[in-house]
Design an enzyme around this catalytic site. Structure first.
Site, PDB file in Angstrom:
ATOM      1  N   ILE A 191       0.861  -1.174   0.000  1.00  0.00           N
ATOM      2  CA  ILE A 191       0.000   0.000   0.000  1.00  0.00           C
ATOM      3  C   ILE A 191       0.901   1.229   0.000  1.00  0.00           C
ATOM      4  O   ILE A 191       1.794   1.348   0.840  1.00  0.00           O
ATOM      5  CB  ILE A 191      -0.938   0.020   1.229  1.00  0.00           C
ATOM      6  CG1 ILE A 191      -1.814  -1.236   1.252  1.00  0.00           C
ATOM      7  CG2 ILE A 191      -1.809   1.278   1.201  1.00  0.00           C
ATOM      8  CD1 ILE A 191      -2.683  -1.427   0.019  1.00  0.00           C
ATOM      9  N   LYS A 192       0.689   2.118  -0.957  1.00  0.00           N
ATOM     10  CA  LYS A 192       1.531   3.313  -1.081  1.00  0.00           C
ATOM     11  C   LYS A 192       0.971   4.446  -0.238  1.00  0.00           C
ATOM     12  O   LYS A 192      -0.209   4.791  -0.343  1.00  0.00           O
ATOM     13  CB  LYS A 192       1.613   3.759  -2.544  1.00  0.00           C
ATOM     14  CG  LYS A 192       2.458   2.861  -3.417  1.00  0.00           C
ATOM     15  CD  LYS A 192       2.416   3.294  -4.875  1.00  0.00           C
ATOM     16  CE  LYS A 192       3.284   4.482  -5.156  1.00  0.00           C
ATOM     17  NZ  LYS A 192       3.360   4.780  -6.616  1.00  0.00           N
ATOM     18  N   ILE A 193       1.830   5.020   0.603  1.00  0.00           N
ATOM     19  CA  ILE A 193       1.469   6.166   1.436  1.00  0.00           C
ATOM     20  C   ILE A 193       2.531   7.242   1.236  1.00  0.00           C
ATOM     21  O   ILE A 193       3.729   6.955   1.326  1.00  0.00           O
ATOM     22  CB  ILE A 193       1.388   5.775   2.927  1.00  0.00           C
ATOM     23  CG1 ILE A 193       0.274   4.746   3.149  1.00  0.00           C
ATOM     24  CG2 ILE A 193       1.152   7.006   3.796  1.00  0.00           C
ATOM     25  CD1 ILE A 193       0.161   4.270   4.595  1.00  0.00           C
TER      26      ILE A 193
END
Length: 251
Positions: free
Chosen positions: A132-134
């Site tokens: 998951i990209k944050i």
């Protein structure tokens, strides 16, 4: 590239690459080790092909919102890409073989909202080899630490400075320390720090150009040749040295 200890990732994903066999072929023949996506990539994939039309129509008939439609299309592509790259994940003992899906850019300055969406997307994809990209905003870094603590793999994006990289690395180590202190496994919690280059040079070169005269002065031309296009690489080298210093200690 693999023999040199390098992992190349594809910064692009379309349904045609999945269904047409290109993604599998790249993994099998070209050493592809991962895929990253973002809303812009999916916008281009969806808007420039007919591959998604029937599913989109079906979802709209179910009264889904535009964002819900986008998310279901994106999640399905990420799931299928994860399945293709699962062999890479297994063979590398969980070091490579990941596919990234980004939280909404609208949450970049919302810590709690980022965590809620990260948990939901990770569960929705349901693949151990998903990231998951944050983004590494001031509000994003606490969310990054908490998600890693909870065992969610995170691809930290939009890192431009050494200061930000250090903060991200510290958040990663703190998350693992918290897990370790509570007897939770840390060998399968993965994260990458995505350090940007091209955007840095685009900005710095523009600033440098404004400072150089255009009268053809030889000395200035020499300076221009030596410094244009060099800032991002220099920044990356410094970041890598910072990485080595942080990760070679007892922690």
């Amino acid at each position: 590239l693999i023999n040199c200890g390098q992992s190349y990732w594809l910064d692009n994903l379309t349904r045609a690459k999945i269904t047409g066999g290109e993604l599998e072929r790249r993994v099998r023949e070209e050493g592809l080790r991962g895929v990253t996506t973002n809303p812009t990539i999916f916008n281009k994939a969806i808007s420039t092909s007919n591959d998604y039309d029937s599913q989109m129509l079906n979802l709209f008939e179910q009264q889904k919102s535009a964002y819900e439609v986008y998310e279901q299309l994106a999640v399905q592509d990420v799931q299928n890409a994860c399945d293709i790259l699962r062999k890479v994940y297994d063979e590398s003992d969980g070091v490579d073989g990941f596919v990234s899906l980004e939280v909404s850019p609208k949450l970049a300055h919302d810590t709690e909202g980022t965590m809620i969406e990260a948990r939901r997307l990770f569960a929705e994809v349901g693949r151990t080899n998903s990231f998951i990209k944050i983004p590494a905003t001031e509000e994003g870094i606490p969310a990054i630490e908490e998600m890693l603590y909870e065992g969610i793999n995170i691809n930290v994006t939009l890192i431009f400075s050494l200061k930000t990289y250090k903060a991200v690395a510290e958040a990663y180590i703190r998350a693992l320390e918290r897990r370790f202190a509570q007897g939770k496994p840390i060998n399968r919690v993965r994260s990458v720090a995505s350090f940007f280059l091209s955007r840095i040079d685009t900005l710095v070169d523009k600033l440098l150009s404004e400072r150089f005269s255009t009268d053809g002065n030889t000395d200035e031309s020499l300076i221009r040749t030596n410094v244009m296009g060099a800032a991002a690489i220099a920044n990356a080298r410094q970041a890598y040295q910072t990485f080595k210093r942080i990760f070679e200690g007892d922690r």
